[in-house]
Design an enzyme around this catalytic site. Structure first.
Site, mmCIF file in Angstrom:
data_model
loop_
_atom_site.group_PDB
_atom_site.id
_atom_site.type_symbol
_atom_site.label_atom_id
_atom_site.label_comp_id
_atom_site.label_asym_id
_atom_site.label_seq_id
_atom_site.Cartn_x
_atom_site.Cartn_y
_atom_site.Cartn_z
ATOM 1 N N SER A 124 42.652 52.380 -17.843
ATOM 2 C CA SER A 124 42.758 52.374 -19.302
ATOM 3 C C SER A 124 41.378 52.777 -19.774
ATOM 4 C CB SER A 124 43.146 50.994 -19.810
ATOM 5 O OG SER A 124 43.283 51.024 -21.206
ATOM 6 N N LEU A 125 41.305 53.892 -20.480
ATOM 7 C CA LEU A 125 39.997 54.517 -20.735
ATOM 8 C C LEU A 125 39.093 53.648 -21.612
ATOM 9 C CD1 LEU A 125 41.117 58.217 -21.233
ATOM 10 C CD2 LEU A 125 39.912 57.231 -19.277
ATOM 11 N N SER A 345 32.172 28.600 -35.138
ATOM 12 C CA SER A 345 33.555 28.215 -35.439
ATOM 13 C C SER A 345 34.323 27.853 -34.166
ATOM 14 C CB SER A 345 34.296 29.365 -36.139
ATOM 15 O OG SER A 345 33.844 29.513 -37.460
ATOM 16 N N GLU A 366 35.063 42.450 -29.910
ATOM 17 C CA GLU A 366 35.816 41.642 -28.955
ATOM 18 C C GLU A 366 36.169 42.406 -27.694
ATOM 19 O OE1 GLU A 366 36.582 42.145 -32.140
ATOM 20 O OE2 GLU A 366 36.227 40.216 -33.115
ATOM 21 N N PHE A 391 41.608 37.146 -33.364
ATOM 22 C CA PHE A 391 40.774 38.318 -33.117
ATOM 23 C C PHE A 391 40.693 38.680 -31.640
ATOM 24 C CE2 PHE A 391 38.633 36.424 -37.030
ATOM 25 C CZ PHE A 391 39.594 36.977 -37.855
#
Lengths: 619, 619
Positions: A124-125, A345, A366, A391
């Protein structure tokens, strides 16, 4: 042509032959994307500077040696080249090469760790550079070793945003031990890339992000490749060699032509191409330079303290997550924590304050956080990555790929579910259990109180593999004391009697709703069993089946979508047991509101549970 | 201070008061991140050039007017400012503002389309610019309208790779009608951002990617903001205004201080801050400049042709997908197709060749592809986005967010499952059904032959909402003719008799395995029902329940993970019907091999189905 060049040219020739032989035999694969990087990779692995300094140092008898240089093919489809390089280094025979892409061969279509020299699965590039960042971070800040990390990049994949996340963080952490080698062969799968052969346009952007660059006008000329690699030995910053190359180089039938992406030559074409290339042999395997025999900097583990919470109190599971990390940090000198700019958080901050040297701020990026975590994990670190569950979705492709690297990697998604309240749907993780459950052999943990969170973080650390831990924003009452254990695959039966007419299965915030409902129902003379399904995957099928048999009705309650979550996990577990299963889950469009209002809106609060039980067990 | 400035200063003052009042009343929200952009946004919406040319033109009585300028708050947490701007424009009262973040208020914590002036839901960072790209593409190439698209960006979110995907594609498509306004307030959630107040570092990078930039040293000074916005009127390229600002500007208690991210003032602090700010009123609503009354360029729809396939033939569903798009393209002038550089694999290429003006190459940048698709959809286009199912995972956060924009957006994931064969696990979509099922009100379609694919693409186009279509790499035999219909929520019972002892439920490649198994079993005297579950969500609960009742045993067969897919969808559907459900799904680590070997390895081929039936219905 001097002697060194002649040797490298011979190796390059041999690589080309192997690339064609293996892909033609397989009847699939990417010969053209392999051929463009032949000189770049031959130069790297087998070349040296004019002063005799090798570019790449690696002990093939000890591929996991901590001071080996690292080579990652981010353009994983160039696997025929990758395997050919190791064949040239004497680690694969021609017969091995001819097993390429066959079922029992470790030489998969894209590299996976089934092949011993694969650092991380790619294909997966746009992920290899982030993995390289993790390995380079490890060398510079943790193991304090001089090894270098090289990443072969394709030009097509430079459009992936994840690349720029990796580029920026490498500059931020001044990773002068990280070298990208960008194979600008002009052609993507479908046609020309966004920038074609304009290598300067790549250089401008990479430099603007704080890297050094070296341009190579002809990436097939060792007279240019070797000086570039020599210059790279003295990098003061992360460095990218940007080379103009040709897809399919050396095979006229396909060189620099459209419509040859991911296509092998057929048998006839293969024979002709090999005839044109001429005979090649590896008289003797090319020798790799030895790494220095250095071992990582290490510190001694300390005893693991027990968590301490006051009975009758309450605390958010996300806080317990942070505390558990801080507690485990002393006992696990290899524990490293990454967070995407929300550690105050997720509460990973508690660890950061205690062990600032083992906490890396990954900023709001992320995807790269997960790839970097993988790179650190592959280098032996025990890595926890955290952000909001909502996220973490951003990095699901990286999570998926980490699995194919057999990663020992831990994820924490905080602020799960509608119960976060006022911030609204964009911040609510509602798909996370479903996704992490699909990952083969994954573990999905969902604690309901601080004590079980602390213990489950310990379990996550102990378990080798991919573990996802889901935490809650709000404080929840303490349910357990320090003597309780929470093995992966277990559950806790919190209410049970022989008169139970239904079973409530819940975890996290909704477990507390289920407990309140059970108490209310008890007052109405309806006994219900309550199960804390803290381990959503694997789950305690035996206890669930027993509950199904004994109570006949199971009601699941979850602050998650109705698909792929606790409800369907339970349905799968009791699929062979006659029983009525009713799901309570998030089924209305979430919005801003108080946590209580939203639990009510979604029918996953105490009252909804009471109503559901009353409706189902009505005599 | 001249007259214009005085008016804007008054508006800015009013905005600050509303920001504080609304967040203090709500007891949550992001006043500081709102305060930093007050002058930038007041200047944009209500300012004009020295020559009297307005920067922003919008008819508040017709928020969907096709030639309104567009304003997207990519930093969605600055929603108090967003709503305050519309209050200043006379569209919200103070009382409305005081409902901020309350359950029945359209003024959610992060903007959603429940508020009429929200273009697209934001709140997951780094997505607004991609949406803006879609709107700007629409203006420039499709509707051919002079409206401009403005995106307010936060500095923290510039670390998201998706931003750079949007930046690069905007330059590629020369979107000189797109303006980013970057609010560099230095502070992220947890502390200082990667580049602090160094606005030049942002400019270097944005320029290297092919944009114009305008630096504003003091983003709170209208004497600097207005000239910047004036210069932006003449942009020749996509343009970014990069402004140095202060978080919490105007409120000494929080201005430029740590630990004030996402925190409101309490009642006492709020009173004090308002006292210090001084009284503000909106004597009259600030007037927005009128848009030109232009309508989109339009062409007439042609009649939809019927698909044609030869009975007894075979074709890949991915090819049928491309053909269906090309067929629908004539009937739907608003149909637009995006692909991430694999259109010759997803076969969206067939559409591109016929309608090159309505096909946009999005290169290998899936996240931005989805955001851009959303932007186009919001502007009324019927958008299909495609890539490999495995790589669409990259954009799941964007998919999730598109749902909160009530998007009418269609996704196609090709090359699903292990049956792709030799390319190996990185290229196999195995989590996609699970994820798309979790999206509220989503439709998940999984055709098994070319004809049903064609019809399901028609259904997807007809349905308003989020639709996912899963296609297969390999050719599969034709099962249906052109008279057959495939309504969403339906299924096809392909084998049925009163003697059925089990039901096989499958879709896609495994349906053909199930059909072969049924024939084999029939020869052994075992009748089984076979259901083509082409609509995985919603699904035909009635037919499944009837099958459960009549045959007692259901076996699901899917080229997907065992979690969240067809198996669990069926389990949920028959949860209230006593029945044994057995799942066949991908449960071993996938690898390279032939499609047939892999179907066998995973026990989802004909033989495995036969074995499962024999095991379960053995008398």
């Amino acid at each position: 042509m001097d002697k060194v060049d002649a040797r490298l040219t011979e190796i390059a020739h041999y690589l080309r032959v192997l690339i064609l032989q293996s892909t033609t035999e397989a009847g699939s694969g990417h010969p053209t994307s392999s051929l463009s990087a032949v000189e770049l990779m031959a130069g790297l692995m087998f070349g040296e500077s004019a002063e005799g300094k090798p570019f790449f140092r690696f002990d093939p008898n000890d591929p996991k040696h901590p001071n080996n240089d690292r080579l990652i093919f981010s353009k994983g489809h160039a696997s025929p080249l990758f395997y050919s390089l190791w064949a040239a280094a004497g680690q694969l025979s021609l017969n091995d090469m001819l097993t390429y892409r066959k079922l029992d061969s470790p030489l998969e279509g894209h590299p996976t760790p089934r092949f011993a020299f694969t650092e991380a699965a790619t294909g997966s590039l746009g992920q290899g550079l982030g993995v390289g960042v993790g390995m380079a971070l490890n060398a510079k800040y943790l193991d304090k070793l001089p090894y270098r990390t090289f990443v072969l990049l394709g030009d097509s994949e430079m459009t992936e945003g994840s690349q720029w996340e990796a580029v920026q963080i490498a500059a931020h952490y001044k990773l002068n031990n990280l070298v990208g080698i960008l194979d600008v062969n002009r052609l993507g799968q479908r046609g020309e890339t966004m920038y074609g052969h304009d290598i300067e346009s790549y250089a401008r952007r990479v430099e603007a992000f704080g890297w050094e660059t070296i341009l190579v006008q002809d990436g097939h000329d060792f007279q240019q490749v070797i000086p570039a690699l020599t210059d790279a030995l003295n990098a003061q910053k992360p460095l990218m060699i940007i080379a103009r190359t040709f897809k399919g180089k050396g095979v006229p039938l396909m060189e620099n032509l459209d419509d040859w992406h991911g296509k092998p030559l057929n048998a006839e074409q293969g024979k002709q191409a090999l005839r044109e290339l001429g005979h090649a042999t590896a008289d003797a395997p090319a020798r790799l330079a030895e790494p220095e025999r250095l071992q990582p900097a290490k510190s001694d583990p300390q005893k693991l303290e027990d968590p301490a919470y006051e009975a009758g109190g309450q605390e958010a599971t996300r806080v317990a997550y942070g505390r558990a990390l801080a507690r485990l940090g002393a006992a696990h000198p290899e524990l490293v924590v990454l967070d995407a700019e929300v550690s105050n958080s997720t509460m990973a901050d508690i660890f950061r304050k205690k062990f600032p040297d083992r906490f890396f701020e990954m900023y709001v990026a992320e995807q790269n956080m997960v790839s970097t975590g993988l790179g650190l994990a592959v280098r032996g670190k025990l890595v926890f990555v955290s952000t909001f569950a909502a996220f973490l979705v951003r990095a699901y492709d990286q999570v998926r790929m980490a699995r194919y690297s057999d990663a020992n990697l831990k994820f924490c998604g905080s602020h799960a579910g509608v119960s976060i309240g006022e911030d609204g749907p964009s911040q609510m993780g509602l798909e996370d259990i479903a996704f992490f459950r699909t990952i083969l052999d994954s573990v999905v943990l969902y604690p309901s109180d601080a004590m079980s969170t602390e213990r489950l973080v310990e379990e996550a650390a102990r378990h080798h593999g991919m573990v996802y831990l889901r935490t809650t924003r709000a404080k929840t009452p303490l349910l357990y004391d320090a003597r309780e254990t929470f093995p992966i695959g277990g559950c806790k039966v919190l209410r049970e009697s022989s008169a139970d007419r239904a079973t409530l299965v819940a975890a996290g915030i909704t477990l507390h709703e289920a407990l309140k409902a059970a108490d209310t129902l008890q007052k109405q003379g309806i006994s219900v069993r309550v199960i804390d399904l803290y381990s959503v995957k694997p789950l305690d099928e035996e206890t669930l089946r027993r509950a199904a048999k004994e109570t006949g009705v199971i009601i699941t309650v979850e602050d998650h979508a109705a698909q792929g979550g606790i409800g369907e996990a339970v349905l799968s577990a009791v699929a062979a047991t006659p029983c009525l299963v009713h799901k309570l889950a998030v089924t209305r469009l979430p919005r801003s509101g108080t946590p209580r209002e939203l639990l009510e809106l979604e029918n996953i609060d105490e009252k909804a549970v009471v109503r559901a039980v009353q409706g189902l067990v009505a005599s």
